[in-house]
Design an enzyme around this catalytic site. Sequence first.
Site, PDB file in Angstrom:
ATOM      1  N   GLN A   7      -8.111 -20.704 -42.455  1.00 14.71           N
ATOM      2  CA  GLN A   7      -6.786 -20.794 -43.063  1.00 14.71           C
ATOM      3  C   GLN A   7      -6.684 -19.823 -44.225  1.00 14.71           C
ATOM      4  OE1 GLN A   7      -5.516 -24.751 -44.003  1.00 14.71           O
ATOM      5  NE2 GLN A   7      -3.476 -24.074 -44.501  1.00 14.71           N
ATOM      6  N   PHE A   8      -6.184 -18.610 -43.926  1.00 16.32           N
ATOM      7  CA  PHE A   8      -6.079 -17.587 -44.958  1.00 16.32           C
ATOM      8  C   PHE A   8      -5.078 -17.969 -46.038  1.00 16.32           C
ATOM      9  CE2 PHE A   8      -2.392 -16.296 -42.528  1.00 16.32           C
ATOM     10  CZ  PHE A   8      -1.550 -15.712 -43.461  1.00 16.32           C
ATOM     11  N   THR A   9      -4.134 -18.847 -45.736  1.00 20.09           N
ATOM     12  CA  THR A   9      -3.105 -19.191 -46.713  1.00 20.09           C
ATOM     13  C   THR A   9      -3.659 -19.910 -47.932  1.00 20.09           C
ATOM     14  OG1 THR A   9      -2.586 -21.256 -45.574  1.00 20.09           O
ATOM     15  CG2 THR A   9      -1.300 -19.318 -44.946  1.00 20.09           C
TER      16      THR A   9
END
Length: 137
Positions: A70-72
């Site tokens: 999850q890059f966010t």
Amino acid sequence: MARVTRAKVTVGDEVVGEIGEPGLLVLLGVHADDDSAKAAAMARKLYEMRLLRGEESCATTGAPLLVVSQFTLYGDTRKGRRPSWTAAARPETAAPLVDAVVAGLRERGAAVATGRFGAMMAVESVNDGPYTVLLEV
């Protein structure tokens, strides 16, 4: 990461990863400065961290982990109304490091399910507690 009683991730109509018993749901963000040493340290911490009921760990109980990239998580929201993603590692850097964390967990004997890197995923979980912790190495 969250202590869960169960969790699953789907892409479209396909379940790509699932744990059906108490364990950990790991939403894994990779920072632009992360490297293989950090991936190895993260795998060790995830496996040995005493977050399960009774201050147990995945290492002591054999509890499974569901790891979802999850890059966010590295979205910077301090300015304006749109997050900046500059702190998140680029996909060509992040994907191998996510794979390294998963491999490090499996080398330790952990049961690991995963999401699908870069895909639009639906993540379902039943939190236990709820008990959610930010783990950084």
